[in-house]
Design a protein around this motif. Sequence first.
Motif, mmCIF file in Angstrom:
data_model
loop_
_atom_site.group_PDB
_atom_site.id
_atom_site.type_symbol
_atom_site.label_atom_id
_atom_site.label_comp_id
_atom_site.label_asym_id
_atom_site.label_seq_id
_atom_site.Cartn_x
_atom_site.Cartn_y
_atom_site.Cartn_z
ATOM 1 N N UNK A 383 0.746 -1.163 -0.138
ATOM 2 C CA UNK A 383 -0.209 0.051 -0.073
ATOM 3 C C UNK A 383 0.815 1.340 0.076
ATOM 4 N N UNK A 384 1.916 1.248 0.733
ATOM 5 C CA UNK A 384 2.577 2.500 1.015
ATOM 6 C C UNK A 384 3.529 2.879 -0.264
ATOM 7 N N UNK A 385 4.033 1.879 -1.000
ATOM 8 C CA UNK A 385 4.920 2.352 -1.895
ATOM 9 C C UNK A 385 5.141 1.350 -3.125
ATOM 10 N N UNK A 386 5.142 0.139 -2.965
ATOM 11 C CA UNK A 386 5.292 -0.730 -3.935
ATOM 12 C C UNK A 386 4.332 -0.359 -5.206
ATOM 13 N N UNK A 387 3.174 -0.461 -5.100
ATOM 14 C CA UNK A 387 2.133 -0.530 -6.303
ATOM 15 C C UNK A 387 1.994 0.969 -6.867
ATOM 16 N N UNK A 388 2.294 1.838 -5.697
ATOM 17 C CA UNK A 388 2.342 3.182 -6.453
ATOM 18 C C UNK A 388 3.706 3.562 -7.542
ATOM 19 N N UNK A 389 4.751 2.780 -6.978
ATOM 20 C CA UNK A 389 5.827 2.881 -8.069
ATOM 21 C C UNK A 389 5.696 2.097 -9.334
ATOM 22 N N UNK A 390 5.043 0.981 -9.020
ATOM 23 C CA UNK A 390 4.889 0.132 -10.324
ATOM 24 C C UNK A 390 3.906 0.666 -11.230
ATOM 25 N N UNK A 391 3.053 1.764 -10.894
ATOM 26 C CA UNK A 391 2.180 2.747 -11.826
ATOM 27 C C UNK A 391 2.883 3.807 -12.235
#
Length: 502
Positions: A383-391
């Motif tokens: 939630x904090x970082x991984x998915x936001x970075x992938x997107x």
Amino acid sequence: MLLCRFINSNKNKFKPKCIYTLFDTHVSHKAKILLRFHSQKRLEEAYKLIKTKCQSKKLPKDVNPKAVFACNELDLKEVKVYGFDYDYTLACYKPSLDYLLYNLGRETLIEQFKYPQEIASLEYKPGFAVRGLHYDIEKGVLLKLDSFLQIQFGSVYKGLTPLSNEEVLQLYKNRIIPIAYVEGPHRNASLTLQEPSSKMVQLADLFSVPEMGLICNVADYFERNHIDYHPEILFRDIKNSIRNSHPIMHKIVAQNVSEYIEYNEKLKPFFDRLVNANKKLFLVTNSPYGFVNKGMEFMVGRNWKEYFDVLIVQARKPKFFTDISRPIRVFDEQSGTHIWDRVVKLEKGTIYYEGTVKQLQELTGWRGHQVLYFGDHPYSDLADHEIATLNNPEFKKNANWLQMLTQLIEDHQDCEDPDEQRILARWMAERDKIRNDIKYVFNEQFGSVFRTYHNPTYFSRRLFRFADIYTSNITNLLHYSVNHTFYPRRGVMPHEYISYFV
């Protein structure tokens, strides 16, 4: 079979373009220069072509941050019982908790363990470490391993100082760490503070992130001031300091819940939905009852206990799952003490203490696929970082270009002309830069929690081995029916890559 392009010479002879040096006696100096020029031009044109192709590619779709991801097929119709951990599963903590734990651990280290007063000035460095790293208690380094027990170069630290590839190889003699060094002689043995069964300890708990920060800060202080220290003693002292700080942390958080816990308005509707679907709910947590009660009242309301059929606190996981015999006891909410009576059945509304998963199964009859337990909390990482970075569009472009540049290098690497080798070296340097750029956007020191440059991390391997599904927040299940089936996607083997993606 070797296939080469040929050039038509004045003598109407044909010659392999990449191996003209075999025919030096028959080729003039001018012809050599011409051939070399054509060879270089071929590589440059190939680079431009693949770059243009990459820029024209449509970027991948965004990953849905509210999606549930399947490691194994899971049919929710079969699930009759939902179990939950508390910390970082029901209760998601704000960054302020990391600072609190770090500061309390640092104070305990000075006051109880008599470390130098000067370390009081060592401030917590948010974002330095990620969870899932290993600390080598023999060599005193923090490092990241992939699922094949390979060290990720560029992610090995002694204190706050990164070690070069050469220094890493001097320490370990090999990039691959023996499994006994990592997991000990008994692979299923838990790596506890009291009985470490290996030379390395994995710091997989999110509470361990400030712990790693304190280890590295203090080790850096010792290194800078040329103070001799024993890495294992340092690890044990800091581990004990953080652990001894937990009761104080529990009191502080309980008195200021909103300062440390994220409010999730969807948690109560999620519980309502499960109960209305005739599902059973239970809670198994290592945290004490008073601490859990304050957090759950904040998130769900004063009647939160009515949702749960079984409540077990201070379960002492992982021993709760591994011990064969450890009596389950009743916790008296009024007096705050444990009752000595033998427990022969589990009753709704009663708070229980310790015990084992074997007893839980025997007393409830809950077994196998009918039970879905949410724990091991990868949620905050996603939630904090991984998915936001992938997107992030820039990340997607870099990831696409890395794949295509790697293929370009592989296709053209075998020509031995010095000028061509210089071009290939330039491509390799660009590839290294892109790999590091992709790593840095997750975490500058250690990269993604879930992968190294191209392999899953050791942490990911354990997650995929034990988890059927994972998601950024358990309330994301509200987007799916209670009868939904999650299907894993077909993984791609290296020998399948071309047919799938090119």
